[in-house]
Design an enzyme around this catalytic site. Structure first.
Site, mmCIF file in Angstrom:
data_model
loop_
_atom_site.group_PDB
_atom_site.id
_atom_site.type_symbol
_atom_site.label_atom_id
_atom_site.label_comp_id
_atom_site.label_asym_id
_atom_site.label_seq_id
_atom_site.Cartn_x
_atom_site.Cartn_y
_atom_site.Cartn_z
ATOM 1 N N PHE A 1 1.260 -52.017 13.673
ATOM 2 C CA PHE A 1 1.132 -51.965 12.220
ATOM 3 C C PHE A 1 2.203 -51.041 11.674
ATOM 4 O O PHE A 1 2.289 -49.874 12.063
ATOM 5 C CB PHE A 1 -0.243 -51.463 11.802
ATOM 6 C CG PHE A 1 -0.427 -51.439 10.306
ATOM 7 C CD1 PHE A 1 -0.711 -52.601 9.613
ATOM 8 C CD2 PHE A 1 -0.296 -50.256 9.592
ATOM 9 C CE1 PHE A 1 -0.858 -52.596 8.229
ATOM 10 C CE2 PHE A 1 -0.449 -50.236 8.223
ATOM 11 C CZ PHE A 1 -0.734 -51.413 7.534
ATOM 12 N N ASP B 1 7.871 -45.509 15.224
ATOM 13 C CA ASP B 1 7.015 -45.363 14.053
ATOM 14 C C ASP B 1 5.973 -44.290 14.365
ATOM 15 O O ASP B 1 4.968 -44.549 15.019
ATOM 16 C CB ASP B 1 6.355 -46.707 13.741
ATOM 17 C CG ASP B 1 5.463 -46.657 12.509
ATOM 18 O OD1 ASP B 1 5.019 -45.551 12.136
ATOM 19 O OD2 ASP B 1 5.194 -47.717 11.931
ATOM 20 N N LYS C 1 1.939 -40.114 6.300
ATOM 21 C CA LYS C 1 0.565 -39.658 6.500
ATOM 22 C C LYS C 1 0.444 -38.134 6.495
ATOM 23 O O LYS C 1 0.450 -37.515 5.452
ATOM 24 C CB LYS C 1 -0.016 -40.293 7.761
ATOM 25 C CG LYS C 1 -0.303 -41.796 7.587
ATOM 26 C CD LYS C 1 -1.170 -42.343 8.674
ATOM 27 C CE LYS C 1 -1.441 -43.836 8.502
ATOM 28 N NZ LYS C 1 -2.378 -44.131 7.406
#
Length: 405
Positions: free
Chosen positions: A140, A225, A254
């Site tokens: 993702f 990532d 995040k």
């Protein structure tokens, strides 16, 4: 509701107001929250919860951390948004700090989210002159169009096809598949050090090192990532540091902002020079207020020994949940404070609900996996409180299953 009327109060009322005005892409959230402090949050009726969702691994220092609040207030009172037409000192200092934590010379592009950080990496890949890209099935990387093309989850992709780019998806953790897919025409290979949204999937040892060797041999950019795994979440500043792997491009978001929206794309070596004036941009890139908050997050993690706490708390959670007292748990995957509790059966939604009824917030990230991503500052006492309540939730769901059988 007219402008002069007081808004309705309570959980049901706030939920109804959400349903009346918000687009339905998220569905209806399960609980309205109005206040947070540390690892605790409160709903609109005053009920208290221990938060082991952490804004989906965002709230690195928990809610309303004094250092973040102070940094925000001081910067907002000094210099707010200036756009990319001018230089702001917090923006420069944050870029310097991130490169220092990586231990490498490079350059940084700031954005507003993880998806945008990946979009920048996508563009960097295109600027190599190659167009083919490789990513992992189940991975993702975001929901904007370029990031979505790299995301290896067809259910999220299918409504928006055709997607940009020539992207091949290969099984995660399969070195042979990487060797077959990554060639001299491949611009970039993007991987998560572990797959968070796919159920906290951990690759076999040596997988990232093999990816580095394969990409180096073909002149392909290795993009890691670290949006969910970075900023201390696994007990290292970057998860790939545990294997000594250095990527050409690293994406962050995040936990970096500690609750504020920020993404970062770090590039090293030749990749650092590919974005030139006019090739990419964002009005809010490097906003000084958000950068000041991010600096407060990094300072606090370093100054107060948070990385050690992540490793200690993660070990305690894993050891307790994998013990014989929890027969519903098949295994615990992950690293540090990004853990996936894998259940013996598709019980995750029921466990999530039973935990919430006991004042614990967790995330059923897959039908048989409950994800835990509490603040990195979670205390030993809070871990024990969580284990008591979560154990009771597991026992309840197990007993429900036995009665139904």
């Amino acid at each position: 509701m007219s402008g002069g009327e007081a808004p309705e109060a309570g959980n049901a009322a706030l939920t109804r107001r959400w349903q009346d005005v918000m687009m339905d892409n998220f569905g209806t959230p399960r609980l309205p929250l109005v206040r947070g402090r540390g690892t605790r949050v409160w709903d609109a009726e005053g009920n208290e919860y221990l938060d082991f969702v952490g804004g989906i691994a965002v709230n690195a220092l928990g809610h309303a951390h004094p250092a973040v609040v102070r940094a925000l207030s001081e910067q907002a009172a000094s210099l707010g948004h200036v756009s990319n037409l001018f230089v702001a000192e917090p923006t420069v200092r944050l870029a310097e700090r991130l490169l220092g934590l990586a231990g490498r010379r490079g350059r940084v592009y700031f954005s507003n989210s993880g998806a945008e950080a990946v979009e920048a990496a996508f563009k960097i890949g295109r600027l190599t002159g190659r167009t083919h890209m490789v990513a992992a099935a189940g991975g993702f990387h975001g929901r904007t169009m370029g990031a979505l093309a790299l995301t290896g989850q067809p259910a999220k992709q299918d409504p928006f096809r055709p997607l940009p780019g020539d992207v091949s998806h290969v099984p995660y953790g399969d070195v042979g598949a990487l060797r077959a897919a990554v060639t001299a025409r491949t611009a970039l290979l993007v991987l998560e050090p572990l797959q968070g949204e796919n159920g906290v999937i951990v690759p076999p040892p040596g997988y990232l090192r093999a990816a580095r060797e394969i990409t180096a041999a073909t002149g392909t950019l290795l993009v890691l990532d670290e949006i969910q795994t970075g900023v201390g979440r696994t007990g290292h500043w970057f998860a790939a540091q545990a294997e000594g792997v250095e990527a050409d491009v690293v994406t962050l978001a995040k936990g970096l902002g500690g609750g504020l929206p920020i993404g970062a794309t770090l590039a090293f070596g030749p990749a650092a020079g590919l974005l030139t004036p006019g090739t990419h941009g964002s009005t809010f890139s490097g906003n000084p207020v958000v950068c000041a908050a991010a600096l407060a997050v990094l300072d606090t993690i370093e100054r107060t020994g948070v990385l050690g706490n992540v490793r200690r708390a993660g070990r305690r959670l894993r050891h307790a949940l994998e013990g014989p007292d929890h027969p519903l748990v098949r295994e615990v995957r992950g690293a540090g404070l990004l853990l996936g509790v894998v259940l013996d059966g598709t019980h995750a939604a029921r466990v999530q609900r039973a935990a919430q009824e006991r004042g614990l917030l967790v995330n059923a990230v897959a039908a048989d996996v409950v994800r835990l991503a509490p603040p990195l500052t979670v205390s030993d006492r809070e871990v024990e409180v969580f284990l008591d309540g979560f154990g009771a939730a597991l026992a309840e769901v197990l007993e429900e299953g036995r009665r139904a059988a």
